[in-house]
Design a protein around this motif. Structure first.
Motif, PDB file in Angstrom:
ATOM      1  N   VAL A  71       0.850  -1.181   0.000  1.00 30.00           N
ATOM      2  CA  VAL A  71       0.000   0.000   0.000  1.00 30.00           C
ATOM      3  C   VAL A  71       0.891   1.237   0.000  1.00 30.00           C
ATOM      4  CG1 VAL A  71      -1.784   1.265   1.244  1.00 30.00           C
ATOM      5  CG2 VAL A  71      -1.837  -1.221   1.219  1.00 30.00           C
ATOM      6  N   LEU A  72       0.621   2.148  -0.911  1.00 27.07           N
ATOM      7  CA  LEU A  72       1.337   3.420  -0.994  1.00 27.07           C
ATOM      8  C   LEU A  72       0.417   4.542  -0.538  1.00 27.07           C
ATOM      9  CD1 LEU A  72       2.728   3.155  -4.648  1.00 27.07           C
ATOM     10  CD2 LEU A  72       3.871   2.398  -2.568  1.00 27.07           C
ATOM     11  N   THR A  73       0.989   5.583   0.051  1.00 23.24           N
ATOM     12  CA  THR A  73       0.229   6.789   0.362  1.00 23.24           C
ATOM     13  C   THR A  73       0.788   7.927  -0.475  1.00 23.24           C
ATOM     14  OG1 THR A  73      -0.177   6.047   2.630  1.00 23.24           O
ATOM     15  CG2 THR A  73      -0.502   8.382   2.177  1.00 23.24           C
ATOM     16  N   MET A  74      -0.068   8.506  -1.318  1.00 23.80           N
ATOM     17  CA  MET A  74       0.346   9.611  -2.174  1.00 23.80           C
ATOM     18  C   MET A  74      -0.686  10.730  -2.074  1.00 23.80           C
ATOM     19  SD  MET A  74       1.749   7.670  -5.611  1.00 23.80           S
ATOM     20  CE  MET A  74       0.084   7.336  -6.162  1.00 23.80           C
ATOM     21  N   ASN A  75      -0.219  11.917  -1.664  1.00 27.28           N
ATOM     22  CA  ASN A  75      -1.113  13.074  -1.527  1.00 27.28           C
ATOM     23  C   ASN A  75      -2.324  12.767  -0.664  1.00 27.28           C
ATOM     24  OD1 ASN A  75       0.554  14.635  -3.287  1.00 27.28           O
ATOM     25  ND2 ASN A  75      -0.433  13.663  -5.053  1.00 27.28           N
ATOM     26  N   GLY A  76      -2.072  11.996   0.407  1.00 24.88           N
ATOM     27  CA  GLY A  76      -3.127  11.670   1.353  1.00 24.88           C
ATOM     28  C   GLY A  76      -4.036  10.533   0.948  1.00 24.88           C
ATOM     29  N   ALA A  77      -3.865  10.010  -0.269  1.00 25.68           N
ATOM     30  CA  ALA A  77      -4.705   8.895  -0.730  1.00 25.68           C
ATOM     31  C   ALA A  77      -3.879   7.618  -0.778  1.00 25.68           C
ATOM     32  CB  ALA A  77      -5.280   9.203  -2.106  1.00 25.68           C
ATOM     33  N   LYS A  78      -4.542   6.494  -0.624  1.00 31.96           N
ATOM     34  CA  LYS A  78      -3.853   5.205  -0.597  1.00 31.96           C
ATOM     35  C   LYS A  78      -4.073   4.448  -1.905  1.00 31.96           C
ATOM     36  CE  LYS A  78      -3.672   4.672   4.391  1.00 31.96           C
ATOM     37  NZ  LYS A  78      -3.983   6.087   4.674  1.00 31.96           N
ATOM     38  N   TYR A  79      -3.018   3.775  -2.329  1.00 29.60           N
ATOM     39  CA  TYR A  79      -3.029   3.019  -3.569  1.00 29.60           C
ATOM     40  C   TYR A  79      -2.432   1.639  -3.330  1.00 29.60           C
ATOM     41  CZ  TYR A  79      -3.663   7.544  -5.901  1.00 29.60           C
ATOM     42  OH  TYR A  79      -4.141   8.770  -6.309  1.00 29.60           O
ATOM     43  N   LEU A  80      -2.885   0.679  -4.098  1.00 27.25           N
ATOM     44  CA  LEU A  80      -2.219  -0.624  -4.127  1.00 27.25           C
ATOM     45  C   LEU A  80      -1.290  -0.650  -5.324  1.00 27.25           C
ATOM     46  CD1 LEU A  80      -4.668  -3.526  -3.242  1.00 27.25           C
ATOM     47  CD2 LEU A  80      -2.679  -2.750  -2.002  1.00 27.25           C
ATOM     48  N   LEU A  81      -0.105  -1.183  -5.115  1.00 23.75           N
ATOM     49  CA  LEU A  81       0.876  -1.256  -6.187  1.00 23.75           C
ATOM     50  C   LEU A  81       0.901  -2.661  -6.782  1.00 23.75           C
ATOM     51  CD1 LEU A  81       4.336   0.280  -6.469  1.00 23.75           C
ATOM     52  CD2 LEU A  81       4.154  -2.190  -6.717  1.00 23.75           C
ATOM     53  N   PHE A  82       0.863  -2.714  -8.094  1.00 19.69           N
ATOM     54  CA  PHE A  82       0.984  -3.969  -8.835  1.00 19.69           C
ATOM     55  C   PHE A  82       2.144  -3.838  -9.822  1.00 19.69           C
ATOM     56  CE2 PHE A  82      -3.395  -3.453  -7.622  1.00 19.69           C
ATOM     57  CZ  PHE A  82      -3.810  -4.716  -7.232  1.00 19.69           C
ATOM     58  N   GLU A  83       2.607  -4.964 -10.298  1.00 20.91           N
ATOM     59  CA  GLU A  83       3.632  -5.005 -11.328  1.00 20.91           C
ATOM     60  C   GLU A  83       3.058  -5.628 -12.595  1.00 20.91           C
ATOM     61  OE1 GLU A  83       7.326  -6.163  -8.296  1.00 20.91           O
ATOM     62  OE2 GLU A  83       6.589  -7.592  -9.792  1.00 20.91           O
TER      63      GLU A  83
END
Length: 207
Positions: free
Chosen positions: A28-40
């Protein structure tokens, strides 16, 4: 060994030695206060599943713990340091009918600068966590069937070559985001991990 020792044994899995074991990290990444899941997106140069979308991870090495395997593979594939990876805990285990066992670990990837190993990864994909939480994956049914070899000893079983083999249904899931399609084993692991994140309020624990 005695009966008392036997009563406390941890059950093994029949034919476990025939299964290949893998571990993946669900970052899980946090960018500009929002959370994202990272995939490859796997490199097209890879021999197995080129171009597939997956989580960072790989095969368990001898003497290695599953957690260390997930961290090591993430470091290698995303070119990150161990200090950037915070494992919050284990996800559930995915057992494939094709003799694969995949252990997942959910956590946070910190200070990520979009780095990755071009030997294994073609590109990275970031999907908003809220988007994934709000959607229901599309599900399609597949059927697993038994195909005995030509020299199968039908004379040894009731009904001979008219024996009725059991067919096993299997769900194949699809998550779609923009032009990306997350499906198969990764989609099954994703669905399970999203449910665990919700159940344990993991979103609130990562600021």
């Amino acid at each position: 060994m005695d009966r008392q020792t036997f009563s406390r044994r941890k059950p093994g899995m029949i034919e476990e030695e025939k299964y290949r074991k893998y571990a993946v990290f669900v970052p899980v990444l946090t960018m500009n206060g929002a959370k994202y899941l990272l995939f490859e997106k796997r490199s097209s140069k890879l021999r197995h599943q080129p171009g597939e979308i997956c989580f960072p991870g790989g095969k368990l090495e001898p003497g290695e713990t599953l957690k260390k395997c997930a961290v090591r593979e993430t470091m290698e594939e995303l070119n990150v340091a161990s200090g950037q990876i915070e494992v919050l805990g284990p996800g559930d285990i995915y057992i494939s009918p094709f003799r694969l066992i995949i252990h997942s670990f959910i956590g946070e990837l910190k200070d990520y600068k979009d780095t990755f190993s071009t030997d294994e990864v073609e590109e990275i994909i970031k999907v908003p966590l809220d988007y994934l939480r709000s959607m229901t994956p599309e599900t399609f049914k597949s059927m697993l069937v038994t195909e005995p070899p030509e020299d199968f000893p039908y004379e040894w079983i009731p009904g001979g070559n008219q024996y009725t083999w059991t067919k096993g249904p299997r769900d194949i899931l699809f998550y779609r985001y923009e032009s990306w399609v997350i499906w198969g084993m990764t989609a099954q692991i994703l669905k399970s991990c999203l449910e665990l994140m919700e159940q344990y309020n993991l979103f609130d624990s990562m600021n």
